[in-house]
Design an enzyme around this catalytic site. Structure first.
Site, mmCIF file in Angstrom:
data_model
loop_
_atom_site.group_PDB
_atom_site.id
_atom_site.type_symbol
_atom_site.label_atom_id
_atom_site.label_comp_id
_atom_site.label_asym_id
_atom_site.label_seq_id
_atom_site.Cartn_x
_atom_site.Cartn_y
_atom_site.Cartn_z
ATOM 1 N N GLU A 1 0.842 -1.181 0.000
ATOM 2 C CA GLU A 1 0.000 0.000 0.000
ATOM 3 C C GLU A 1 0.889 1.246 0.000
ATOM 4 O O GLU A 1 1.717 1.431 0.885
ATOM 5 C CB GLU A 1 -0.909 0.022 1.231
ATOM 6 N N GLU B 1 -9.643 9.487 5.690
ATOM 7 C CA GLU B 1 -9.667 8.624 6.867
ATOM 8 C C GLU B 1 -10.009 9.502 8.065
ATOM 9 O O GLU B 1 -9.129 10.176 8.607
ATOM 10 C CB GLU B 1 -8.325 7.927 7.064
#
Length: 374
Positions: free
Chosen positions: A150, A233
């Site tokens: 990621e 987020e």
């Protein structure tokens, strides 16, 4: 963690005061409200927008437009020393079996001639969140589950939150200086690029970030780009945060020529040497592995690959992230031992189970270069 979702939901429900329909997998022509935990819809016939409320049971809703989305309800809250509540995002590619319409992803890194993207955000005050851009890669053309690598680009960090791992340096990409973090969340490796101040829009080459991660030894050209995502987020608050525009284009036909950092020196020979020391018993073994940089330049991030003889299976490891697929073992550095100066060493170890007689592996490859044996 946010990628450990078992499946995307296939049904949505909610009535709103304006009776806006929830669309799951449909195409959003008018504003679409999604409150279902993993609900999604498509926009522009090309991208998927997902709610992806994975870290809390509290309600979160996003209003999807033809250009992006806005968080309209955010009732969840998470401690700032842990994981966020969600990752509402828009993506191109494949994410947990949900692939955007007509996508050409996954695509092997060696086949990418260009990968560009643009993103615009609208921010709010009084909330704890990051504006995150994710690039996902895996050794296989994966269309479901957790990818092994990621890449996170933090365009805005608000509140006492930080990326996974620790700082390993800085780099210049997309015309800016970024603080680089490296670590693992237990499911996948993460390299994060953190902007020193908020960036509200960015038009950049995704391939530049992929190449930087490759040059750190975290991936190789044989890996696959599986998805590109942009969103937020949130840890606390976040109503009003919005992606106001998003685009991504990945073109094939490429053949990147930038070599990995560890290459054979002039005149032949390997730029690395490996010492493998094992201790075995009836049904198990341990191994200590020492890598020596025999080249003339520093190694910044390493991946060691080799094959274990039949009957050996790794069970746990230390000082490296070690995975096994069939007989192939892949060991990647942790945050503290990724940089190896010329003549320097990095070490890790692991324990495994044993069936039959014991023997040690015979050949090793570091960042694509064959190593000699010590």
């Amino acid at each position: 963690m946010k990628r450990q979702l078992r499946a995307l939901a296939v049904a949505g429900l909610l009535l709103t005061s304006s009776l806006v329909a929830v669309a799951l997998g449909g195409n959003a022509s008018a504003d679409t409200l999604i409150c279902e935990q993993y609900g999604s819809t498509t926009i522009q016939g090309r991208y998927v927008v997902q709610n992806n409320r994975w870290g809390t049971t509290a309600q979160q809703c996003i209003n999807v437009t033809n250009n992006g989305f806005e968080i309209t309800t955010q009732n969840g809250s998470s401690p700032t020393n842990g994981a966020p509540t969600a990752y509402p995002s828009v993506f191109f590619g494949c994410h947990y079996t949900n692939c955007s319409p007509g996508t050409n992803l996954p695509i092997q890194v060696s086949q990418i001639s260009s990968a560009t993207s643009s993103i615009s955000y609208r921010y709010v005050s009084g909330a704890t969140y990051n504006a995150s851009y994710d690039i996902w890669l895996d050794p296989s053309p994966k269309r479901d589950g957790v990818n092994q690598m990621e890449i996170m680009i933090w365009l805005n960090r608000q509140g006492p939150i930080q990326p996974i791992g620790s700082v390993v340096g800085t780099t210049n990409l997309a015309g800016r200086t970024w603080e680089v973090w490296r670590g693992s969340n237990g499911s996948n490796n993460v390299i994060s690029y953190v902007a020193p101040s908020a960036i509200s829009s960015l038009n950049f080459s995704v391939l530049d970030f992929i190449n930087d991660v490759r040059n750190r030894g975290a991936i190789t050209n044989s890996w696959y780009l599986t998805s590109i995502q942009a969103g937020f987020e949130p840890w606390q608050g976040g109503v009003g945060l919005a992606v106001t525009s998003f685009s991504a284009n990945v073109n094939g036909g490429g053949n990147p020529t930038t070599p990995p950092p560890t290459t054979p020196p002039p005149g032949g020979g390997a730029a690395c040497a490996v010492k493998y020391t094992a201790n075995s018993w009836n049904n198990g073994f341990t191994a200590d592995v020492q890598i020596t940089n025999t080249g003339s330049s520093a190694i910044n991030g390493w991946t060691l690959t080799y094959s274990l003889p039949s009957g050996q299976q790794v069970t746990n490891a230390w000082n490296a992230t070690v995975s096994q697929s069939g007989s192939t073992v892949t060991a990647r550095n942790t945050g503290h031992n990724g940089s190896v100066a010329p003549g320097g060493t990095a070490s890790f170890g692991y324990q495994g189970t044993l069936s039959g007689s014991y023997s040690s592996p015979t050949s090793f490859s570091l960042n694509g270069a064959t190593c000699s044996r010590n």
